[in-house]
Design an enzyme around this catalytic site. Sequence first.
Site, PDB file in Angstrom:
ATOM      1  N   ASN A 197       0.895  -1.204  -0.121  1.00 54.14           N
ATOM      2  CA  ASN A 197      -0.104  -0.088  -0.115  1.00 54.14           C
ATOM      3  C   ASN A 197       0.854   1.369   0.118  1.00 54.14           C
ATOM      4  O   ASN A 197       1.605   1.509   1.015  1.00 54.14           O
ATOM      5  CB  ASN A 197      -0.845   0.075   1.356  1.00 54.14           C
ATOM      6  N   TRP A 198       1.013   1.847  -1.183  1.00 53.95           N
ATOM      7  CA  TRP A 198       1.871   3.044  -1.179  1.00 53.95           C
ATOM      8  C   TRP A 198       1.411   4.216  -0.521  1.00 53.95           C
ATOM      9  O   TRP A 198       2.090   5.067  -0.518  1.00 53.95           O
ATOM     10  CB  TRP A 198       2.083   3.335  -2.659  1.00 53.95           C
ATOM     11  N   LYS A 199       0.162   4.334  -0.220  1.00 55.40           N
ATOM     12  CA  LYS A 199      -0.611   5.353   0.161  1.00 55.40           C
ATOM     13  C   LYS A 199      -0.308   6.794  -0.540  1.00 55.40           C
ATOM     14  O   LYS A 199      -0.183   6.628  -1.782  1.00 55.40           O
ATOM     15  CB  LYS A 199      -0.001   5.464   1.999  1.00 55.40           C
ATOM     16  N   GLU A 256      -6.638   4.197   7.650  1.00 57.37           N
ATOM     17  CA  GLU A 256      -6.546   5.787   7.621  1.00 57.37           C
ATOM     18  C   GLU A 256      -7.829   6.392   6.770  1.00 57.37           C
ATOM     19  O   GLU A 256      -8.283   7.648   6.885  1.00 57.37           O
ATOM     20  CB  GLU A 256      -5.299   6.283   6.590  1.00 57.37           C
ATOM     21  N   HIS A 277      -9.463   1.085   4.583  1.00 59.93           N
ATOM     22  CA  HIS A 277      -8.134   0.963   5.218  1.00 59.93           C
ATOM     23  C   HIS A 277      -8.452   1.997   6.524  1.00 59.93           C
ATOM     24  O   HIS A 277      -9.181   2.800   6.496  1.00 59.93           O
ATOM     25  CB  HIS A 277      -7.177   1.638   4.388  1.00 59.93           C
ATOM     26  N   GLY A 325       2.373   2.134  10.722  1.00 66.10           N
ATOM     27  CA  GLY A 325       3.362   3.415  10.741  1.00 66.10           C
ATOM     28  C   GLY A 325       4.084   3.710  11.585  1.00 66.10           C
ATOM     29  O   GLY A 325       4.761   4.875  11.858  1.00 66.10           O
ATOM     30  N   GLU A 385      -5.290  -5.023  10.416  1.00 67.13           N
ATOM     31  CA  GLU A 385      -4.380  -3.821  10.763  1.00 67.13           C
ATOM     32  C   GLU A 385      -4.566  -3.371  12.087  1.00 67.13           C
ATOM     33  O   GLU A 385      -5.310  -2.456  11.930  1.00 67.13           O
ATOM     34  CB  GLU A 385      -4.336  -3.096   9.436  1.00 67.13           C
ATOM     35  N   SER A 427       3.336  -2.099  10.157  1.00 65.59           N
ATOM     36  CA  SER A 427       5.064  -2.178  10.533  1.00 65.59           C
ATOM     37  C   SER A 427       5.466  -3.566  10.267  1.00 65.59           C
ATOM     38  O   SER A 427       6.291  -3.980  10.833  1.00 65.59           O
ATOM     39  CB  SER A 427       5.261  -1.850  11.981  1.00 65.59           C
ATOM     40  N   GLY A 435       3.013  -1.134   4.316  1.00 66.82           N
ATOM     41  CA  GLY A 435       2.965   0.091   3.833  1.00 66.82           C
ATOM     42  C   GLY A 435       4.338   0.686   3.511  1.00 66.82           C
ATOM     43  O   GLY A 435       4.677   0.407   2.748  1.00 66.82           O
ATOM     44  N   GLY A 436       5.020   1.423   4.509  1.00 63.26           N
ATOM     45  CA  GLY A 436       6.192   1.821   4.654  1.00 63.26           C
ATOM     46  C   GLY A 436       7.074   0.900   3.848  1.00 63.26           C
ATOM     47  O   GLY A 436       7.876   1.639   2.847  1.00 63.26           O
TER      48      GLY A 436
HETATM   49  P1  PGA Z   1       2.883   0.214   7.729  1.00 62.78           P
HETATM   50  O1  PGA Z   1       1.345   0.619   6.979  1.00 62.78           O
HETATM   51  O2  PGA Z   1       3.434  -0.987   6.964  1.00 62.78           O
HETATM   52  O3  PGA Z   1       3.618   1.469   7.042  1.00 62.78           O
HETATM   53  O4  PGA Z   1       2.590   0.080   9.112  1.00 62.78           O
HETATM   54  C1  PGA Z   1       0.440  -0.761   6.802  1.00 62.78           C
HETATM   55  C2  PGA Z   1      -0.882  -0.192   6.154  1.00 62.78           C
HETATM   56  O5  PGA Z   1      -1.130   0.864   6.622  1.00 62.78           O
HETATM   57  O6  PGA Z   1      -1.330  -0.973   5.264  1.00 62.78           O
END
Ligand code: PGA
Length: 253
Positions: A9-11, A99, A97, A175, A169, A215, A236-237
């Site tokens: 997930n590149w956000k 967010e 998600h 994050g 999640e 994470s 994500g990251g």
């Molecule tokens: P993260 O994000 O790996 O940066 O914690 C995961 C996500 O939100 O899908």
Amino acid sequence: MRKPFIAGNWKMNTDSRGAVKLAESIVRDCGDTTDSKVDVAVCPPFVYLQAVAGALSSSPVALGSQDVYFEQKGAFTGEISAAMLKDVGCTYALCGHSERRHVIGEADELINKKVHAAVSGGLLPILCVGELIEERKTNKTAEVVTRQMKKGLAGISEAKMPAITIAYEPVWAIGTGLTATPQQAQEVHALIRKLLAGMFSEKLAEEIRIQYGGSVKPDNAAELMNQQDVDGLLVGGASLKADDFVTIIKASV
Ligand code: PGA
């Protein structure tokens, strides 16, 4: 046996050049790992979907969107339909998600409409669920995840369920560098599978893939994937660095 499924997930990251370069590096460095052993997808920002689709073409890495709107077309300024996402080459769509839930303010009812729209539009939704830190501290994790599962999947028939992946999640792990321990992840994944068995059937529950997200890094991927009910990872990251993402993919098979 459930086939591992790793999604990035590149956000709201990358730019047009960087997105294409990242996709090209992932395809190149995955080599033949993705062939039959693991499903891989990347979810770039909407505006780069088409360019990334080009970079992924004739590779086994699939394209996913970070969101989808529930209406098919019309006066919905700023929104993107399932048909549009299909049109530019998406296979998957993230729905709900954390967010979207906690920064943008999406509620379970809206997320449920998005899951329905994705399935009807021929996309494979990844329904994200997970508790906030206060909810974990007050022992409400099971209650919250149960509500998000039941409301998020309301009205979805057992016949349609195989299109859907669940991503657990925990919001406090996203994050933050605070990964859930493999045991904490397994505990909630087992609960989700039990919920699926109750809502649908044991057979269906055994088929559905449940990803862990929060994470995920190259050094914790294998241990998380070793848990019985962890079938994949939503990254994500670490999915923004081709090396890290590909190491995670390779650690998952
Ligand atoms: P993260 O994000 O790996 O940066 O914690 C995961 C996500 O939100 O899908």
